[in-house]
Motif scaffolding. Structure first.
Motif, mmCIF file in Angstrom:
data_model
loop_
_atom_site.group_PDB
_atom_site.id
_atom_site.type_symbol
_atom_site.label_atom_id
_atom_site.label_comp_id
_atom_site.label_asym_id
_atom_site.label_seq_id
_atom_site.Cartn_x
_atom_site.Cartn_y
_atom_site.Cartn_z
ATOM 1 N N HIS A 37 -70.296 -98.887 6.553
ATOM 2 C CA HIS A 37 -69.156 -98.166 5.965
ATOM 3 C C HIS A 37 -68.940 -98.603 4.525
ATOM 4 N N SER A 38 -68.580 -97.716 3.646
ATOM 5 C CA SER A 38 -68.417 -96.298 3.946
ATOM 6 C C SER A 38 -69.601 -95.483 3.428
ATOM 7 N N GLY A 39 -70.199 -95.942 2.317
ATOM 8 C CA GLY A 39 -71.265 -95.145 1.719
ATOM 9 C C GLY A 39 -72.497 -95.007 2.600
ATOM 10 N N ASP A 96 -77.575 -98.373 3.720
ATOM 11 C CA ASP A 96 -76.467 -98.394 2.765
ATOM 12 C C ASP A 96 -76.802 -97.463 1.606
ATOM 13 N N ASP A 97 -75.761 -97.043 0.895
ATOM 14 C CA ASP A 97 -76.022 -96.113 -0.203
ATOM 15 C C ASP A 97 -76.639 -96.823 -1.402
HETATM 16 MG MG MG Z 1 -70.471 -99.634 0.361
#
Ligand code: MG
Ligand code: 5GP
Length: 170
Positions: A37-39, A96-97
């Motif tokens: 979370h969140s990306g 993850d982003d």
């Molecule tokens: Mg993040």
């Protein structure tokens, strides 16, 4: 804060990442996807959908595990950690982003080990922006970029679900 527009074709980066993860999971029987979370959460959802792993999708929130939690004075909007599959023996793609210092990844690995003992954990990030402070590396990355001091990445999901990624200046 200024923005340069259209720095990246974020959808192309996603397709690159998807191809890498698909190849990396070829022949792996016990694969699962876990978004941070969140990306990383919506990215993980999209990967799980595209890889037919919807039943093997989890999410973790690392806010309380971050070693710099107190230092940053964060009051995070903590989302639930939800791991609805057996972690023991699984090959887990942690998603993850953006990968930066590696502290979020380290914290996420801690969380996973609270749930069991994976056979293997690999890391997928849409963008690796360098700047590591821990011995963490992305197994899969849509792009690796070097940012100048004061720059960061702005990653947005538009209303139509398409990604856009730009470099932001302080
Ligand atoms: Mg993040
Ligand atoms: P790290 O823990 O590796 O320093 O940072 C990674 C985490 O911070 C990721 O969860 C990511 O969402 C966020 N992050 C770090 N740098 C950036 C950035 O330049 N842009 C965005 N959108 N997120 C970032």
């Amino acid at each position: 804060m200024s923005k340069t527009s259209d720095d990246f074709d974020a959808e192309a980066l996603y397709r690159t990442l998807l191809g890498q993860v698909r190849d990396g999971l070829a022949g792996v029987g016990d694969a699962a996807i876990v978004g941070i979370h969140s990306g990383g959460a919506w990215l993980a959802e999209r990967l799980a959908r595209d890889l037919d792993l919807n039943g093997r999708l989890g999410f973790i929130d690392v806010s309380f595990y971050r070693d710099d939690y107190a230092k940053k004075g964060l009051h995070p909007d903590v989302k639930p950690t939800h791991i609805p599959f057996n972690v023991d023996g699984a090959t887990i793609v942690l998603v993850d982003d953006v990968l930066f210092t590696g502290r979020t990844t380290r914290a996420a690995i801690n969380v996973l080990f609270d749930y069991g003992r994976p056979q293997r954990i690999v890391l997928a990030a849409l963008v690796d922006r360098g700047g590591r402070e821990l011995p963490v590396a992305a197994d899969f990355a849509g792009a690796r970029v070097t940012l100048k001091p004061g720059q960061s990445l702005a990653l947005l999901k538009n209303a139509d679900g398409q990604l856009s990624l730009t470099i932001e200046e302080d």
